[in-house]
Scaffold this motif. Sequence first.
Motif, PDB file in Angstrom:
ATOM      1  N   ALA A  26     -12.598 -19.731 -51.190  1.00 39.71           N
ATOM      2  CA  ALA A  26     -13.487 -20.625 -51.672  1.00 39.71           C
ATOM      3  C   ALA A  26     -12.714 -21.312 -52.762  1.00 39.71           C
ATOM      4  N   GLN A  27     -11.873 -20.688 -53.530  1.00 38.79           N
ATOM      5  CA  GLN A  27     -10.861 -21.411 -54.505  1.00 38.79           C
ATOM      6  C   GLN A  27     -10.102 -22.486 -53.727  1.00 38.79           C
ATOM      7  N   LEU A  31     -10.201 -26.534 -54.695  1.00 36.20           N
ATOM      8  CA  LEU A  31      -9.079 -27.297 -54.991  1.00 36.20           C
ATOM      9  C   LEU A  31      -8.872 -28.430 -54.086  1.00 36.20           C
ATOM     10  N   LEU A  32      -8.628 -28.256 -52.781  1.00 36.88           N
ATOM     11  CA  LEU A  32      -8.651 -29.322 -51.742  1.00 36.88           C
ATOM     12  C   LEU A  32      -9.479 -30.454 -51.792  1.00 36.88           C
ATOM     13  N   PRO A  37      -4.770 -33.628 -50.799  1.00 36.20           N
ATOM     14  CA  PRO A  37      -3.966 -32.947 -49.994  1.00 36.20           C
ATOM     15  C   PRO A  37      -2.873 -32.076 -50.925  1.00 36.20           C
ATOM     16  N   GLN A  38      -2.477 -30.741 -50.407  1.00 40.09           N
ATOM     17  CA  GLN A  38      -1.941 -29.922 -51.206  1.00 40.09           C
ATOM     18  C   GLN A  38      -1.091 -28.988 -50.207  1.00 40.09           C
ATOM     19  N   TRP A  81      -1.894 -29.696 -46.604  1.00 40.63           N
ATOM     20  CA  TRP A  81      -3.502 -29.439 -45.899  1.00 40.63           C
ATOM     21  C   TRP A  81      -4.481 -30.295 -46.662  1.00 40.63           C
ATOM     22  N   GLU A  82      -5.651 -30.570 -46.176  1.00 41.28           N
ATOM     23  CA  GLU A  82      -6.694 -31.304 -46.752  1.00 41.28           C
ATOM     24  C   GLU A  82      -7.986 -31.029 -46.255  1.00 41.28           C
TER      25      GLU A  82
END
Length: 197
Positions: A26-27, A31-32, A37-38, A81-82
């Motif tokens: 969930a976190q 955040l994404l 993207p991260q 990832w996004e």
Amino acid sequence: MTSPAEPRDRVLDAGALRALAHPLRAQLFDLLSQYGPQTASGLAALTGESTGATSYHLRALARQDLIREVEGRGTARERWWERPVGMVTLSNPELSHTAAGRAIQEAVHSETLNIRQQRLLHFAIHGWEEPEPWREGSLISTASARLTAEQMTELSARLQAVVDETVQRYRHQAGDGLRVVTMRADVFPLPAEGGSS
């Protein structure tokens, strides 16, 4: 990998809701959603978790099509990832007919609201540390009014329209002086006087 698509609204099924019921997932999803993207290592730094843990949970989210790998970015060792653009609905009326379906929705709502509440509490306590323009431009407000169900529905739609228009207008804005700003709109009936609804 998939290519970016037009925003889509999605009512999550049981599998996707089960994936989001995990606190770290969930976190990561949140955040994404907020920061774009991260990488697993970047998310590990943001969450205090190991890269192995974030990588594992990112893949679990991707299996449910909640996130996707960013096309043309990253390497075999460092994947980006996004979260696809579009609204995600955490309540699924079809799942509300069973105890298991209600339980998984309650777990996801609990995790999501806990994350939001922790961010709000952090700002309420530490907001004075922000530069004045950010401090003065913020709003934490609670109000009550006596409304009919139709009036409450109209209010909810008007508030959502303002949020949607703002997100659409500024989603891809780039430049100096920008920060991610969270927008909350909470509209719901309180218990009826006397405790019955």
